[in-house]
Motif scaffolding. Sequence first.
Motif, PDB file in Angstrom:
ATOM      1  N   ARG A  90     -46.200 -32.131 -10.702  1.00  0.00           N
ATOM      2  CA  ARG A  90     -45.116 -32.011  -9.695  1.00  0.00           C
ATOM      3  C   ARG A  90     -43.798 -32.639 -10.128  1.00  0.00           C
ATOM      4  O   ARG A  90     -42.823 -31.969  -9.962  1.00  0.00           O
ATOM      5  N   TYR A  91     -43.926 -33.587 -11.038  1.00  0.00           N
ATOM      6  CA  TYR A  91     -42.703 -34.265 -11.646  1.00  0.00           C
ATOM      7  C   TYR A  91     -42.125 -33.204 -12.692  1.00  0.00           C
ATOM      8  O   TYR A  91     -41.026 -32.958 -12.668  1.00  0.00           O
ATOM      9  N   VAL A  92     -42.921 -32.690 -13.465  1.00  0.00           N
ATOM     10  CA  VAL A  92     -42.512 -31.569 -14.504  1.00  0.00           C
ATOM     11  C   VAL A  92     -41.722 -30.301 -13.689  1.00  0.00           C
ATOM     12  O   VAL A  92     -40.708 -29.736 -14.132  1.00  0.00           O
ATOM     13  N   ALA A  93     -42.438 -29.908 -12.741  1.00  0.00           N
ATOM     14  CA  ALA A  93     -42.006 -28.755 -12.088  1.00  0.00           C
ATOM     15  C   ALA A  93     -40.922 -28.945 -11.073  1.00  0.00           C
ATOM     16  O   ALA A  93     -40.046 -28.009 -11.233  1.00  0.00           O
ATOM     17  N   ILE A  94     -40.465 -30.214 -10.827  1.00  0.00           N
ATOM     18  CA  ILE A  94     -39.295 -30.516  -9.993  1.00  0.00           C
ATOM     19  C   ILE A  94     -38.260 -31.027 -10.841  1.00  0.00           C
ATOM     20  O   ILE A  94     -37.013 -30.638 -10.694  1.00  0.00           O
ATOM     21  N   CYS A  95     -38.547 -31.634 -11.848  1.00  0.00           N
ATOM     22  CA  CYS A  95     -37.674 -32.144 -12.771  1.00  0.00           C
ATOM     23  C   CYS A  95     -37.199 -31.500 -13.835  1.00  0.00           C
ATOM     24  O   CYS A  95     -35.770 -32.022 -14.438  1.00  0.00           O
ATOM     25  N   LYS A  96     -38.208 -31.073 -14.504  1.00  0.00           N
ATOM     26  CA  LYS A  96     -37.961 -30.141 -15.490  1.00  0.00           C
ATOM     27  C   LYS A  96     -38.321 -28.810 -15.412  1.00  0.00           C
ATOM     28  O   LYS A  96     -39.146 -28.238 -16.114  1.00  0.00           O
ATOM     29  N   PRO A  97     -37.613 -28.108 -14.499  1.00  0.00           N
ATOM     30  CA  PRO A  97     -38.234 -26.584 -14.075  1.00  0.00           C
ATOM     31  C   PRO A  97     -38.158 -25.595 -15.146  1.00  0.00           C
ATOM     32  O   PRO A  97     -38.844 -24.632 -15.412  1.00  0.00           O
ATOM     33  N   LEU A  98     -36.996 -25.633 -15.993  1.00  0.00           N
ATOM     34  CA  LEU A  98     -36.791 -24.769 -17.062  1.00  0.00           C
ATOM     35  C   LEU A  98     -37.939 -24.727 -18.194  1.00  0.00           C
ATOM     36  O   LEU A  98     -38.117 -23.858 -18.876  1.00  0.00           O
ATOM     37  N   TYR A 132     -40.866 -26.004 -17.499  1.00  0.00           N
ATOM     38  CA  TYR A 132     -42.154 -26.338 -16.589  1.00  0.00           C
ATOM     39  C   TYR A 132     -43.563 -25.429 -17.545  1.00  0.00           C
ATOM     40  O   TYR A 132     -44.364 -26.006 -17.733  1.00  0.00           O
ATOM     41  N   MET A 133     -43.383 -24.270 -17.692  1.00  0.00           N
ATOM     42  CA  MET A 133     -44.524 -23.361 -18.110  1.00  0.00           C
ATOM     43  C   MET A 133     -44.766 -23.871 -19.682  1.00  0.00           C
ATOM     44  O   MET A 133     -46.016 -23.446 -20.163  1.00  0.00           O
ATOM     45  N   THR A 134     -43.747 -24.306 -20.233  1.00  0.00           N
ATOM     46  CA  THR A 134     -43.995 -24.482 -21.710  1.00  0.00           C
ATOM     47  C   THR A 134     -44.682 -25.860 -21.736  1.00  0.00           C
ATOM     48  O   THR A 134     -45.943 -26.232 -22.595  1.00  0.00           O
ATOM     49  N   ILE A 135     -44.427 -26.856 -21.122  1.00  0.00           N
ATOM     50  CA  ILE A 135     -45.084 -28.295 -21.011  1.00  0.00           C
ATOM     51  C   ILE A 135     -46.294 -28.329 -20.452  1.00  0.00           C
ATOM     52  O   ILE A 135     -47.230 -28.874 -20.982  1.00  0.00           O
ATOM     53  N   MET A 136     -46.499 -27.485 -19.206  1.00  0.00           N
ATOM     54  CA  MET A 136     -47.692 -27.380 -18.497  1.00  0.00           C
ATOM     55  C   MET A 136     -48.390 -26.205 -18.747  1.00  0.00           C
ATOM     56  O   MET A 136     -48.763 -25.448 -17.688  1.00  0.00           O
ATOM     57  N   SER A 137     -48.582 -25.880 -20.029  1.00  0.00           N
ATOM     58  CA  SER A 137     -49.400 -24.433 -20.372  1.00  0.00           C
ATOM     59  C   SER A 137     -50.789 -24.712 -20.087  1.00  0.00           C
ATOM     60  O   SER A 137     -51.172 -25.843 -19.672  1.00  0.00           O
ATOM     61  N   ARG A 138     -51.465 -23.732 -20.019  1.00  0.00           N
ATOM     62  CA  ARG A 138     -52.994 -23.547 -19.844  1.00  0.00           C
ATOM     63  C   ARG A 138     -53.715 -24.543 -20.752  1.00  0.00           C
ATOM     64  O   ARG A 138     -54.636 -25.261 -20.285  1.00  0.00           O
ATOM     65  N   ARG A 139     -53.226 -24.560 -21.800  1.00  0.00           N
ATOM     66  CA  ARG A 139     -54.164 -25.200 -22.908  1.00  0.00           C
ATOM     67  C   ARG A 139     -53.944 -26.820 -22.839  1.00  0.00           C
ATOM     68  O   ARG A 139     -54.519 -27.584 -22.777  1.00  0.00           O
ATOM     69  N   VAL A 140     -52.534 -26.945 -22.386  1.00  0.00           N
ATOM     70  CA  VAL A 140     -52.124 -28.587 -22.100  1.00  0.00           C
ATOM     71  C   VAL A 140     -52.938 -28.888 -21.005  1.00  0.00           C
ATOM     72  O   VAL A 140     -53.459 -30.148 -20.816  1.00  0.00           O
ATOM     73  N   CYS A 141     -52.791 -28.155 -19.870  1.00  0.00           N
ATOM     74  CA  CYS A 141     -53.806 -28.684 -18.655  1.00  0.00           C
ATOM     75  C   CYS A 141     -55.271 -28.909 -19.150  1.00  0.00           C
ATOM     76  O   CYS A 141     -55.824 -29.748 -18.486  1.00  0.00           O
ATOM     77  N   SER A 142     -55.824 -27.971 -19.669  1.00  0.00           N
ATOM     78  CA  SER A 142     -57.153 -27.780 -20.092  1.00  0.00           C
ATOM     79  C   SER A 142     -57.319 -29.239 -20.821  1.00  0.00           C
ATOM     80  O   SER A 142     -58.481 -29.962 -20.468  1.00  0.00           O
ATOM     81  N   VAL A 143     -56.714 -29.703 -21.715  1.00  0.00           N
ATOM     82  CA  VAL A 143     -56.793 -31.013 -22.549  1.00  0.00           C
ATOM     83  C   VAL A 143     -56.720 -32.274 -21.621  1.00  0.00           C
ATOM     84  O   VAL A 143     -57.298 -32.978 -21.654  1.00  0.00           O
ATOM     85  N   LEU A 144     -55.627 -31.914 -20.840  1.00  0.00           N
ATOM     86  CA  LEU A 144     -55.419 -33.250 -19.927  1.00  0.00           C
ATOM     87  C   LEU A 144     -56.772 -33.373 -18.927  1.00  0.00           C
ATOM     88  O   LEU A 144     -57.049 -34.596 -18.645  1.00  0.00           O
ATOM     89  N   VAL A 145     -57.305 -32.353 -18.595  1.00  0.00           N
ATOM     90  CA  VAL A 145     -58.451 -32.396 -17.799  1.00  0.00           C
ATOM     91  C   VAL A 145     -59.767 -32.983 -18.343  1.00  0.00           C
ATOM     92  O   VAL A 145     -60.438 -33.675 -18.256  1.00  0.00           O
ATOM     93  N   ALA A 146     -59.779 -32.453 -20.028  1.00  0.00           N
ATOM     94  CA  ALA A 146     -60.839 -32.935 -20.677  1.00  0.00           C
ATOM     95  C   ALA A 146     -60.743 -34.454 -20.815  1.00  0.00           C
ATOM     96  O   ALA A 146     -61.893 -35.186 -20.948  1.00  0.00           O
ATOM     97  N   ILE A 147     -59.422 -34.871 -21.187  1.00  0.00           N
ATOM     98  CA  ILE A 147     -59.145 -36.399 -21.402  1.00  0.00           C
ATOM     99  C   ILE A 147     -59.571 -37.316 -19.948  1.00  0.00           C
ATOM    100  O   ILE A 147     -60.385 -38.390 -20.110  1.00  0.00           O
ATOM    101  N   ALA A 148     -59.223 -36.608 -18.773  1.00  0.00           N
ATOM    102  CA  ALA A 148     -59.702 -37.178 -17.627  1.00  0.00           C
ATOM    103  C   ALA A 148     -61.414 -37.441 -17.623  1.00  0.00           C
ATOM    104  O   ALA A 148     -61.816 -38.267 -17.023  1.00  0.00           O
ATOM    105  N   TRP A 149     -62.014 -36.260 -17.980  1.00  0.00           N
ATOM    106  CA  TRP A 149     -63.416 -36.440 -17.874  1.00  0.00           C
ATOM    107  C   TRP A 149     -63.858 -37.475 -18.910  1.00  0.00           C
ATOM    108  O   TRP A 149     -64.790 -38.105 -18.407  1.00  0.00           O
ATOM    109  N   VAL A 150     -63.440 -37.404 -19.936  1.00  0.00           N
ATOM    110  CA  VAL A 150     -63.873 -38.705 -21.031  1.00  0.00           C
ATOM    111  C   VAL A 150     -63.467 -39.997 -20.530  1.00  0.00           C
ATOM    112  O   VAL A 150     -64.320 -40.711 -20.446  1.00  0.00           O
TER     113      VAL A 150
END
Length: 310
Positions: A120-128, A130-148
């Motif tokens: 939500r921070y990236v979407a609202i504060c860095k909208p231009l 957003y899709m570069t920073i929060m790409s599907r690969r980045v999101c998948s890595v972040l979720v994997a880190i959460a699991w670990v």
Amino acid sequence: MLLNSNVTEFILLGLTQDPVKKKLVFVFFLLFYLGTLLANCLIIVTIKTSQALGSPMYFFLFYLSLSDTSFSTSIAPRMIVDALLKNNTISFSECMIQVFSFHFFGCLEIFILILMAVDRYVAICKPLHYMTIMSRRVCSVLVAIAWVGSCVHSLAQIFLALSLPFCGPSVIDHYLCDFQPLLKLACTDTYVINLLLVSNSGVICIVSFVMLMFSYVIILHSLRNHSTEGRKKAISTCISHIIVVILFFGPSIFIYTRPANTFPMDKMIAVFYTIGTPLLNPLIYTLRNAEVKISMRKLWSKKLISDDQR
């Protein structure tokens, strides 16, 4: 596993010992658990089948619903079955498994909530960007880190639990195996271990809660420069997230950031975040999110059309 313990099983007293109240516990919590499964599974299926819900926010919401379902399942089924039994015993091994799974999925939910705040921070504060920073690969890595990270936290809890010597009695005045009730049964000085517990679970809860609330303050502050429509949509989404954060972290901080004392209210507070929150989360996100509601209606319409064609 049993080297430090003469106890091979524990007795869970549950929420009540009154036969009539136990029947009420069975009915109410069976309904709560079925509602939790239905609501969260509906969100999981909707997100997986809807092309309109392909943004990172819904990617994280998928894992939040998954962690809610697993978190509740680690507690509720046994609690429901125990309400029908006269003697509720749990083996030492089963108790340790419950401690691990309970803390694993609880910690996973904390990390997913943090990732949702980052999104939500990236979407609202860095909208231009957003899709570069929060790409599907980045999101998948972040979720994997959460699991670990959740696994590391849970293994630390198990290590501390296995280091406790249990000589008897083996009666746990609770409906689940958790670290605080187990500390009360240990036949040794638990001061240092309780400090380790606070520095593990307690610090995770407090630091995560402060980070989340601070991030949403920044997000809400930045909305001043947005259009009225964009501001309204962002505020609605953020309020949903804030409600979930407060409902989950409030009881957790109360339980895990204090000395190893148990209070009569502990069991009811634990009910709120182990059974109540997993049910409330999907309701909050569904009722306050137009896109999810529209996608659910489309999914239901497709099912009805499919049934009619048969």
